[in-house]
Design a protein around this motif. Structure first.
Motif, mmCIF file in Angstrom:
data_model
loop_
_atom_site.group_PDB
_atom_site.id
_atom_site.type_symbol
_atom_site.label_atom_id
_atom_site.label_comp_id
_atom_site.label_asym_id
_atom_site.label_seq_id
_atom_site.Cartn_x
_atom_site.Cartn_y
_atom_site.Cartn_z
ATOM 1 N N LEU A 21 0.828 -1.203 0.000
ATOM 2 C CA LEU A 21 0.000 0.000 0.000
ATOM 3 C C LEU A 21 0.867 1.259 0.000
ATOM 4 O O LEU A 21 0.625 2.191 -0.770
ATOM 5 C CB LEU A 21 -0.926 -0.016 1.218
ATOM 6 C CG LEU A 21 -2.035 1.008 1.283
ATOM 7 C CD1 LEU A 21 -2.957 0.892 0.082
ATOM 8 C CD2 LEU A 21 -2.830 0.833 2.563
ATOM 9 N N ALA A 91 -4.950 -5.920 0.789
ATOM 10 C CA ALA A 91 -4.218 -4.662 0.598
ATOM 11 C C ALA A 91 -4.195 -4.274 -0.876
ATOM 12 O O ALA A 91 -4.340 -3.090 -1.215
ATOM 13 C CB ALA A 91 -2.794 -4.792 1.137
ATOM 14 N N TRP A 92 -4.018 -5.245 -1.786
ATOM 15 C CA TRP A 92 -4.009 -4.931 -3.214
ATOM 16 C C TRP A 92 -5.376 -4.438 -3.661
ATOM 17 O O TRP A 92 -5.471 -3.486 -4.437
ATOM 18 C CB TRP A 92 -3.571 -6.130 -4.042
ATOM 19 C CG TRP A 92 -3.602 -5.830 -5.504
ATOM 20 C CD1 TRP A 92 -4.408 -6.379 -6.445
ATOM 21 C CD2 TRP A 92 -2.810 -4.854 -6.198
ATOM 22 N NE1 TRP A 92 -4.168 -5.834 -7.673
ATOM 23 C CE2 TRP A 92 -3.182 -4.892 -7.554
ATOM 24 C CE3 TRP A 92 -1.812 -3.970 -5.802
ATOM 25 C CZ2 TRP A 92 -2.611 -4.061 -8.518
ATOM 26 C CZ3 TRP A 92 -1.239 -3.145 -6.765
ATOM 27 C CH2 TRP A 92 -1.633 -3.204 -8.097
ATOM 28 N N CYS A 95 -5.626 -0.975 -2.667
ATOM 29 C CA CYS A 95 -4.836 -0.141 -3.579
ATOM 30 C C CYS A 95 -5.623 0.166 -4.842
ATOM 31 O O CYS A 95 -5.612 1.304 -5.327
ATOM 32 C CB CYS A 95 -3.533 -0.851 -3.977
ATOM 33 S SG CYS A 95 -2.267 -0.882 -2.722
#
Length: 177
Positions: A21, A91-92, A95
């Motif tokens: 991130l 987390a991706w 993002c």
């Protein structure tokens, strides 16, 4: 063992996801120049997955009385890696929500631009354009994208788990105090 798995898996996941991130936000969704992005990504994964080694050692020393066999150690490492991988995927996905760009389109256009820079022309370039469009459509599907993202970190976790289990099955390596 379950508590150890969750504790160290969450730690590894927060470190790997946080690094992902932070990198994506710092570079505004663009990969760092010169191919450093991949090296930075894998380095942060290795740092995060050092929690596998620490978790196996903690379990060996606390619950196992300083002894652990290979398969239970390897299984614990895989469990920690699984939890870390789930955090990494989350987390991706975060993002992708936070970035102001269409990552699938950006990556597809990067594939075409890279081919043009290498001098690909004609039918070969048309094939690259077709592959890029296919990738873009595929990547928009979260049921494809999430396993692809998980596959970035989990093989690293398998390798770290294997090495950690091989090393820590020997009670003389970093013995309990």
């Amino acid at each position: 063992m379950g508590r150890t798995l969750l504790k160290y898996g969450v730690i590894a996941g927060l470190v790997a996801g946080g690094a992902l991130l932070a990198t994506m936000l710092a570079f505004q969704g663009q990969p760092p120049a010169g191919g450093y992005g991949m090296a930075l990504g894998f380095a942060s994964m290795l740092v995060a997955l050092s929690a596998v080694f620490v978790g196996i050692r903690h379990h060996r020393d606390q619950a196992g009385g300083g002894v652990i066999r290979f398969w239970p150690a390897f299984g614990l490492g895989l469990g920690i890696s699984l939890v870390a991988g789930l955090f990494y995927v989350a987390a991706w996905e975060l993002c992708l929500v936070l970035m102001d760009q269409d990552f699938a389109a950006f990556f597809a256009s990067s594939m075409v631009e890279g081919a043009k820079a290498r001098g690909v022309e004609g039918a070969d370039l048309a094939r690259v354009v077709e592959e890029a469009a296919s990738f873009e459509a595929m990547y928009r599907n979260p049921l494809v994208r999430m396993p692809m993202t998980f596959a970035e970190i989990f093989p690293v976790g398998v390798l770290v788990s294997l090495v950690s289990a091989l090393v820590l099955r020997n009670p003389r390596v970093l013995p309990a105090r």
